[in-house]
Motif scaffolding. Structure first.
Motif, short mmCIF file in Angstrom:
data_model
loop_
_atom_site.label_atom_id
_atom_site.label_comp_id
_atom_site.label_asym_id
_atom_site.label_seq_id
_atom_site.Cartn_x
_atom_site.Cartn_y
_atom_site.Cartn_z
N GLY A 102 13.24 -3.89 -1.65
CA GLY A 102 14.01 -3.50 -2.94
C GLY A 102 13.31 -3.51 -4.15
O GLY A 102 12.80 -4.40 -4.67
N LYS A 103 13.40 -2.41 -4.68
CA LYS A 103 12.27 -2.31 -6.15
C LYS A 103 13.19 -3.07 -7.11
O LYS A 103 12.38 -3.85 -7.86
N ARG A 104 14.34 -3.15 -7.18
CA ARG A 104 14.89 -3.90 -8.37
C ARG A 104 15.18 -5.47 -7.67
O ARG A 104 15.62 -6.18 -8.59
N GLY A 105 14.39 -5.44 -6.93
CA GLY A 105 14.42 -7.05 -6.15
C GLY A 105 14.99 -7.05 -5.09
O GLY A 105 16.19 -6.97 -5.00
N PHE B 159 1.77 -11.90 -6.87
CA PHE B 159 2.23 -10.50 -6.57
C PHE B 159 1.09 -9.99 -5.76
O PHE B 159 0.12 -10.01 -6.45
N ASP B 160 1.46 -8.89 -4.91
CA ASP B 160 0.34 -7.96 -4.21
C ASP B 160 0.91 -6.66 -4.31
O ASP B 160 1.98 -6.58 -4.19
N ARG B 161 -0.20 -5.91 -3.95
CA ARG B 161 0.36 -4.45 -3.62
C ARG B 161 0.17 -4.03 -2.07
O ARG B 161 -0.65 -4.45 -1.54
N LYS B 162 0.99 -3.38 -1.48
CA LYS B 162 1.05 -3.03 -0.10
C LYS B 162 1.11 -1.59 -0.08
O LYS B 162 1.91 -0.83 -0.53
N HIS B 163 -0.19 -1.09 0.38
CA HIS B 163 -0.17 0.44 0.15
C HIS B 163 0.14 1.25 1.27
O HIS B 163 -0.06 0.87 2.53
N THR C 49 4.86 -6.57 -3.65
CA THR C 49 5.48 -7.40 -3.09
C THR C 49 4.71 -8.76 -3.32
O THR C 49 4.08 -9.11 -4.09
N GLN C 50 5.16 -9.86 -2.34
CA GLN C 50 4.63 -11.24 -2.50
C GLN C 50 4.00 -11.45 -1.20
O GLN C 50 4.73 -12.45 -0.15
N GLN C 51 2.98 -10.99 -0.73
CA GLN C 51 2.44 -11.26 0.77
C GLN C 51 1.86 -12.62 0.98
O GLN C 51 2.25 -13.30 1.80
N ARG C 52 0.96 -12.83 0.02
CA ARG C 52 0.06 -13.97 0.29
C ARG C 52 0.72 -15.05 -0.14
O ARG C 52 0.59 -16.28 0.89
N LEU C 53 1.21 -15.46 -1.28
CA LEU C 53 1.89 -16.63 -1.86
C LEU C 53 3.23 -16.37 -2.25
O LEU C 53 3.41 -16.29 -3.42
N GLN D 63 10.36 -13.96 -0.30
CA GLN D 63 9.61 -13.02 -1.46
C GLN D 63 10.32 -12.14 -2.04
O GLN D 63 11.33 -11.63 -1.61
N LEU D 64 9.77 -11.98 -3.27
CA LEU D 64 10.48 -10.58 -4.23
C LEU D 64 9.67 -9.37 -4.14
O LEU D 64 8.50 -9.42 -3.84
N GLU D 65 10.28 -8.38 -3.99
CA GLU D 65 9.59 -7.04 -3.65
C GLU D 65 10.42 -5.97 -4.05
O GLU D 65 11.74 -5.92 -4.23
N GLN D 66 9.56 -4.99 -4.23
CA GLN D 66 10.20 -3.64 -4.73
C GLN D 66 11.09 -2.66 -3.67
O GLN D 66 10.53 -3.11 -2.24
N ASP D 67 11.83 -2.04 -3.94
CA ASP D 67 12.36 -1.26 -3.00
C ASP D 67 11.77 0.09 -3.22
O ASP D 67 11.20 0.53 -4.05
N SER D 68 11.90 0.87 -2.19
CA SER D 68 11.41 2.31 -2.12
C SER D 68 12.52 3.09 -2.76
O SER D 68 13.62 2.63 -2.67
N GLY D 69 12.38 4.51 -2.87
CA GLY D 69 13.28 5.26 -3.25
C GLY D 69 14.26 5.89 -2.19
O GLY D 69 14.14 5.20 -0.80
N LYS D 70 15.15 6.56 -2.20
CA LYS D 70 16.01 7.07 -1.23
C LYS D 70 15.36 8.59 -1.01
O LYS D 70 15.50 9.39 -1.63
#
Lengths: 515, 138
Positions: free
Chosen positions: A38-41, A136-140, A153-157, A189-196
């Motif tokens: 989720g992008k907005r959380g 916070f981390d980037r997942k590519h 996202t929050q992958q490590r911690l 973990q908190l993470e962004q959403d992708s679009g639709k």
């Protein structure tokens, strides 16, 4: 509304539960396939109930299944996780998109305080350890609806780890026995959403809407089987599950499929599968070019997220800029587990009834309102609410808020039931209440002449004539047949058109039979 | 510069080395395999183009590997130059958005108010070229 995986509710909130990130304890590092969230959380939570599927065949091997759930749940906030654009369903495409959401160069993520609070509260509700420092981390990965080419996202911690959820299930042949189970929560973990993305196959194009705010709850299941005592097996990920019922079906199917495959000498591939609702089975998804490598890296634009408690709260700081875990803990509403415990203690209710009351939105409040207005035994009210009232609701597929019967009406009805009418008459009144709005139970009783027979003499007469009309049954009773008296009672009841109390009838009959 | 880095490490709470699993050989081997190049090209959508580009990559890796000459045993890695900064928390108010028209102007191809992308299979993203041939004319 999407069916949540685990249903319980605090009245007034639509969902409480936050999702899962990370991996089950298969320890293979990064999950296969792309995960969208989720992008907005959204927050993420991993659970691992251990299910033992014992079906000894072909060599009598015992199998144990391990299931890890990745739940993505959207946070209820006004604006997005990293930008100030609005969160809303059904808005025109791309109308709720800021420059950051469109990944225009030069834009930066700005963390939404409300989302952090939501994640912390979820962690507290699930008995997690809240990490005072999270990253916070980037997942590519590349996909048309991910304009930045990565997801934050929050992958490590992550913000919370090592929680658990205690829940109950009904087991046994008639689902009458309640057992409690515990599911572990690996992390939140908190993470962004992708679009639709909407695929237009006719014109071979994909339409992108970057609003996000799609499904409120999504679940992916990671499943593997192994022989107890041996290392964990290879896992598959099953996606595209959007209801609790199908989730269960898909998991059951996949466990059995894996067992069959292994017993036939085959191997399980570490792949992503989807659930075919029509066929009721899992099928491999299109090959995503082998294992995904997300090239995780720290998000360079966000410093570590620091959380405090009352002890460690720094002095002289802007309260808007610090989050106090203890304060949030105090703001938590009463957790369902506590509410249920209270119901059992206060009203002597059976645990399964406490679950039933909390499983329907507004039902607990309804129950409590009836209790307030009546001096009836809680057990009686429970029975009215869970059997009669809920039964009608389900039959007509209504929510509690749409019920034509109010708590006061039910309370009044119960009062009548105890003093003025018989229980079968009460049920009739209830039916009528349901159908005709505005009438009170008293009015209905008067209209339909359902009052209990006040005339004792008339009742005596009816009983006597019934006895005279059925000499054979009388003989049976005198012989000692315990069920024969019930037949007589039934006959008298019918004769009184349901206006006599069965206990009173029994009394009269027994006296007349000189028993 | 090294001293400052060590100081920061000692100040932070003790902990093991965290970080992402590294694909590179800890010894810093100089050869980058064709398989790895293919993998990188797919992941990052870059085009290595030629042996010169690969050689340049190998030189870059060797240069970066010199960091390993520093003994970092027991030192907490620095994950962000922002680690001493406060993470700013924004209030949950709606302050932006509503600029679909502006955003859509950036796209060559739109349908109503949607961006248009080719379907996954036919995604034609031009790989970013890492090596350009020397220009003939100066």
């Amino acid at each position: 509304m999407a069916t949540p995986v685990l249903r319980w509710c605090c009245p007034g909130r639509r969902w409480v539960f936050a999702g899962i990130g990370g991996v089950s304890r298969h320890g293979r590092g990064v999950p296969t396939g792309s995960t969208s969230s989720g992008k907005r959380g959204q927050s993420s939570v991993a659970q691992q109930p251990l299910i033992t599927a014992q079906k000894p065949r072909k060599g009598e091997r015992e199998w144990a299944a391990v299931v890890g759930l990745e739940i993505h749940a959207q946070i209820a906030s006004n604006s997005k996780l990293f930008s100030g654009s609005q969160v809303d369903f059904a808005a025109p495409p791309n109308s709720l998109v800021s420059f950051f959401d469109a990944s225009l160069p030069g834009t930066l993520p700005v963390l939404n305080r409300r989302c952090v609070e939501a994640a912390v509260m979820t962690g507290l509700a699930l008995d997690c350890h809240i990490n005072r420092r999270s990253l916070f981390d980037r997942k590519h990965y590349f996909y048309a609806d991910l304009p930045a080419g990565y997801q934050i996202t929050q992958q490590r911690l992550p913000i919370a780890v090592n929680g658990s959820l205690v829940y109950s299930v009904c087991v046994g042949k008639r689902r009458s026995q309640m057992v409690t189970k515990t599911a572990g929560v690996k992390q939140i973990q908190l993470e962004q959403d992708s679009g639709k993305s909407l695929h237009d196959s006719l014109r071979s194009q994909t339409l992108i809407d970057l609003n996000r705010a799609e499904g409120q709850l999504r679940v992916d299941a990671n499943i593997s089987v192994h022989n107890p005592g041996e290392p964990l097996g290879v896992r598959t990920e099953v996606k595209n599950l959007n209801s609790a019922r199908f989730l269960a079906k898909a998991i059951d199917y996949e466990i059995q499929r894996q067992i069959n495959e292994l017993e036939n000498g085959g191997k399980i591939l570490n792949e992503t599968r989807s659930f075919d609702y029509k066929l009721g089975c899992t099928v491999p998804m299109r090959d995503k070019e082998g294992k995904q490598d997300y090239r995780f890296m720290p998000e360079p634009n966000l410093p570590p997220l620091l959380l405090y408690d009352s002890e460690s709260l720094p002095t002289g700081t802007d309260p808007q800029q610090v989050i106090n875990i203890d304060q949030l803990r105090e703001q938590l509403p009463e957790l369902p587990r506590v509410t249920r415990e209270k119901l059992v203690q206060q009203y002597g209710m059976l645990p399964e009834h406490s679950f039933a009351l909390l499983n329907e939105v507004g039902l607990l409040e309804f129950f409590q309102n009836v209790i307030k207005e009546t001096r009836a035994e809680p057990k009686k009210v429970t029975s009215w609410v869970l059997n009669t009232f809920l039964g009608f609701l389900k039959q007509q597929n209504l929510a509690v808020s749409e019920s034509p019967v109010t708590p006061s009406a039910l309370a009044e009805l119960d009062l009548l039931d105890r003093k003025a009418i018989s229980s079968s008459a009460a049920k009739q009144v209830f039916q009528e209440l349901w159908r005709s709005k505005g009438k009170t139970p008293a009015q209905i009783v008067a209209e339909k002449k359902l009052e209990l027979m006040q005339d004792a003499e008339a009742l005596e007469q009816l009983c006597r004539s019934t006895l005279e009309a059925h000499p054979q049954v009388v003989t049976d009773v005198k012989k000692g047949n315990p069920r024969a008296i019930n037949k007589l009672i039934g006959l008298v009841r019918r004769a009184t058109l349901g206006r006599a109390d069965p206990t009173v009838i029994k009394e009269v009959l027994e006296r007349q039979l000189s028993l | 510069m090294w001293t400052r880095r060590v100081w920061l490490g000692l100040r932070a709470s003790a902990g093991g080395r965290r970080g992402f699993p590294s694909k590179a050989d800890p010894q810093g081997s100089r050869r980058v395999t064709a398989e790895l190049i293919e993998h990188l090209e797919r992941l990052a959508l870059v085009d290595f183009g030629s042996q010169e580009a690969v050689a340049r990559l190998e030189k870059a890796i060797a240069f970066a590997n010199r960091l390993r000459a520093v003994d970092t045993d027991g030192v907490e890695p620095m994950e962000s130059v922002l680690e001493d900064r406060c993470l700013y928390l924004r209030s949950d108010n709606v302050v932006e958005g509503n600029c679909a028209e502006e955003l859509l102007q950036n796209s060559h191809h739109v349908v109503e108010e949607y961006f248009v992308a080719p379907p996954e299979k036919h995604m034609e993203i031009t790989p970013f070229c890492l090596w350009t041939p020397p220009s003939k004319h100066h």
